[in-house]
Scaffold this active site. Sequence first.
Site, PDB file in Angstrom:
ATOM      1  N   HIS A  36       3.724   7.392   3.961  1.00 50.24           N
ATOM      2  CA  HIS A  36       4.948   6.121   3.479  1.00 50.24           C
ATOM      3  C   HIS A  36       4.496   5.257   2.233  1.00 50.24           C
ATOM      4  O   HIS A  36       3.387   5.330   1.725  1.00 50.24           O
ATOM      5  CB  HIS A  36       4.653   5.346   4.737  1.00 50.24           C
ATOM      6  CG  HIS A  36       3.594   4.349   6.054  1.00 50.24           C
ATOM      7  ND1 HIS A  36       3.031   5.229   6.789  1.00 50.24           N
ATOM      8  CD2 HIS A  36       2.805   3.303   5.604  1.00 50.24           C
ATOM      9  CE1 HIS A  36       2.323   4.092   6.717  1.00 50.24           C
ATOM     10  NE2 HIS A  36       2.415   3.106   5.988  1.00 50.24           N
ATOM     11  N   HIS A  72       0.893  -0.755  -0.065  1.00 46.63           N
ATOM     12  CA  HIS A  72       0.050   0.125  -0.105  1.00 46.63           C
ATOM     13  C   HIS A  72       1.048   0.751  -0.254  1.00 46.63           C
ATOM     14  O   HIS A  72       2.746   1.266   0.451  1.00 46.63           O
ATOM     15  CB  HIS A  72      -0.646  -0.012   1.414  1.00 46.63           C
ATOM     16  CG  HIS A  72      -0.198   0.280   2.919  1.00 46.63           C
ATOM     17  ND1 HIS A  72       0.000  -0.990   3.234  1.00 46.63           N
ATOM     18  CD2 HIS A  72       0.497   0.733   3.357  1.00 46.63           C
ATOM     19  CE1 HIS A  72       0.650  -0.919   4.510  1.00 46.63           C
ATOM     20  NE2 HIS A  72       0.296   0.869   4.203  1.00 46.63           N
ATOM     21  N   GLU A  96       7.959   1.206   5.152  1.00 44.95           N
ATOM     22  CA  GLU A  96       7.319   0.449   6.064  1.00 44.95           C
ATOM     23  C   GLU A  96       7.326  -1.834   5.259  1.00 44.95           C
ATOM     24  O   GLU A  96       7.579  -1.567   3.629  1.00 44.95           O
ATOM     25  CB  GLU A  96       5.738  -0.021   5.904  1.00 44.95           C
ATOM     26  CG  GLU A  96       5.271  -0.851   7.257  1.00 44.95           C
ATOM     27  CD  GLU A  96       3.452  -0.342   6.983  1.00 44.95           C
ATOM     28  OE1 GLU A  96       2.771   0.202   6.540  1.00 44.95           O
ATOM     29  OE2 GLU A  96       2.576  -1.287   8.256  1.00 44.95           O
TER      30      GLU A  96
HETATM   31 CO    CO Z   1       1.031   1.461   6.446  1.00 41.27          CO
END
Ligand code: CO
Length: 134
Positions: free
Chosen positions: A79, A7, A130
């Site tokens: 992020h 994502h 991440e």
């Molecule tokens: Co995230």
Amino acid sequence: MIGRLNHVAIAVPDLAAAAATYRDMLGAAVSEPLELPEHGVTTVFVDLPNTKIELLAVLGEDSPIAGFLARNPRGGMHHVCYEVDDLEAACAHLHARGVRVLGDGRPKIGAHGKPVVFLHPADLCGTLVELEQV
Ligand code: CO
């Protein structure tokens, strides 16, 4: 080492307005808001055919995105999340190459119930990354 883009997260000052933007202007499927008190955020997921967009809003006093929104009051890209098969091995590989893992350096259970780490943006092209074990 990294696999699929899981994502892209966008921090927003107004979650309902952001969800409406993605739903009504962009014609995307958006989830109901989900409060994650242990992560200090409320999330809305936007499902796209090849990935997800995670809209993040502040929840509570110590939200990890509060500082970002103070610097970016209209919101912004917060992020990107890449999938890895083995998070411990990925962390060891990165640590050996001088990439800093944020926090205590250990994986935590992330917003989707899977182990995650965040990597220092200064070590990765100015972008908060991440890693999620899938
Ligand atoms: Co995230």
